[in-house]
Design a protein around this motif. Structure first.
Motif, short mmCIF file in Angstrom:
data_model
loop_
_atom_site.label_atom_id
_atom_site.label_comp_id
_atom_site.label_asym_id
_atom_site.label_seq_id
_atom_site.Cartn_x
_atom_site.Cartn_y
_atom_site.Cartn_z
N SER A 67 53.46 52.33 6.86
CA SER A 67 52.63 53.42 6.35
C SER A 67 51.60 53.84 7.40
CB SER A 67 51.98 53.01 5.03
OG SER A 67 51.39 54.14 4.41
N CYS A 71 45.87 56.88 5.11
CA CYS A 71 46.65 57.92 4.42
C CYS A 71 46.03 58.30 3.07
CB CYS A 71 48.12 57.52 4.27
SG CYS A 71 48.41 56.04 3.30
N GLU A 86 53.04 53.83 -1.15
CA GLU A 86 52.37 52.51 -1.11
C GLU A 86 52.20 51.96 -2.53
OE1 GLU A 86 48.69 52.51 1.01
OE2 GLU A 86 49.65 52.63 2.98
N ARG A 100 50.19 49.45 8.07
CA ARG A 100 49.65 50.79 8.28
C ARG A 100 49.40 50.97 9.77
NH1 ARG A 100 44.93 52.49 4.15
NH2 ARG A 100 46.24 53.29 2.49
N ARG A 152 48.09 44.30 3.14
CA ARG A 152 48.06 45.38 4.15
C ARG A 152 47.68 44.83 5.52
NH1 ARG A 152 46.80 48.31 -0.15
NH2 ARG A 152 47.75 50.37 -0.34
#
Ligand SMILES: NC(=O)c1ccc[n+]([C@@H]2O[C@H](COP(=O)([O-])OP(=O)(O)OC[C@H]3O[C@@H](n4cnc5c(N)ncnc54)[C@H](OP(=O)(O)O)[C@@H]3O)[C@@H](O)[C@H]2O)c1
Length: 219
Positions: A67, A71, A86, A100, A152
């Protein structure tokens, strides 16, 4: 590789074709598919649901979604789709990690090259932290090889620069003369990009190759 043109196991995330065969025997899946057209939601969001259901059926133990840093803070259709993707992954049936990344050096060059063919370089004021795709890919591979449920992980380039400076660097490296055209981006989108929502001061993984050095090395 998730691709409709993969030689051995082509898959189509929009229809689900090929997923069951491609996932047989897989322990980990890296989803680096992309689409920025009007079909993005069908491919990245609905496609993620399809992919995760097929992974659950195949007994996949780790889903890695690629990702974009920030965002969820960019009021623009494509970034909303990435944020929704996500959420689908976070709430899906397979243990997950989301890597990310910031914009790739390659993406900046592709965008400027396309604009340069039209004779001008329309560039907004935006703080970017571009990273070489190879360095981002290394970070994704490391996460994929590690334990599931990493949550993440952010990977970003070594320098935060204004998009206009990147454009000037590219123009001089590429020997182009196309003039820079300041592109005003009004409203929330412009404010967000100028404020640097696509950057991060404290990435988990920091790339080492600045844009200018990367340009020199790839010429
Ligand atoms: N580009 C950047 O600067 C950047 C920065 C940060 C994060 N990211 C993220 O990194 C990931 C990859 O981006 P990218 O720019 O490298 O993408 P890309 O070069 O556009 O590649 C996208 C891939 O998705 C596949 N694909 C598209 N539609 C598909 C479908 N319906 N079914 C199966 N596969 C499909 C394409 O293969 P086929 O066309 O052969 O199907 C292609 O291999 C994305 O998640 C993106 O958000 C990109």
């Amino acid at each position: 590789m998730l691709s409709r043109r993969a030689p051995e196991y082509p898959v189509d995330l929009e229809t689900g074709d090929g997923l069951a065969a491609a996932l047989e025997g897989c322990d980990v899946v890296i989803d680096a598919s992309n689409d920025s057209s009007k079909r993005a939601g069908r491919i990245l969001v609905d496609g993620s649901r399809r992919l995760l259901a097929a992974e659950e059926a195949a007994g996949v133990g780790h889903h890695v979604c690629v990702s974009i840093v920030g965002c969820d803070r960019v009021p623009m259709a494509y970034f909303r789709v990435k944020t929704e993707q996500e959420h689908v992954v976070e709430n899906g049936p397979v243990p997950w990690s989301i890597v990310r990344a910031t914009q790739f050096h390659e993406y900046v060059v592709a965008t400027l090259t396309a604009a340069g063919r039209r004779g001008v370089l329309p560039v907004p004021r935006a703080r970017l932290q571009t990273v070489a795709a190879t360095e981002a890919a290394r970070a994704v591979a490391d996460v994929a090889e590690g334990p599931a449920r990493r949550g993440r992980v952010a990977v970003a380039g070594p320098e935060i620069e204004d998009a206009r400076d990147l454009a000037r660097t590219w123009r001089s490296a590429a020997g182009r003369r196309a003039p820079l055209l300041p592109l005003p981006l009004p409203g929330r989108l412009g404010r967000a990009l100028r404020a640097g929502v696509l950057t991060t001061e404290r990435p988990d993984v920091r790339g080492t190759v600045p844009f200018a050095d990367w340009l020199t090395a790839t010429r």
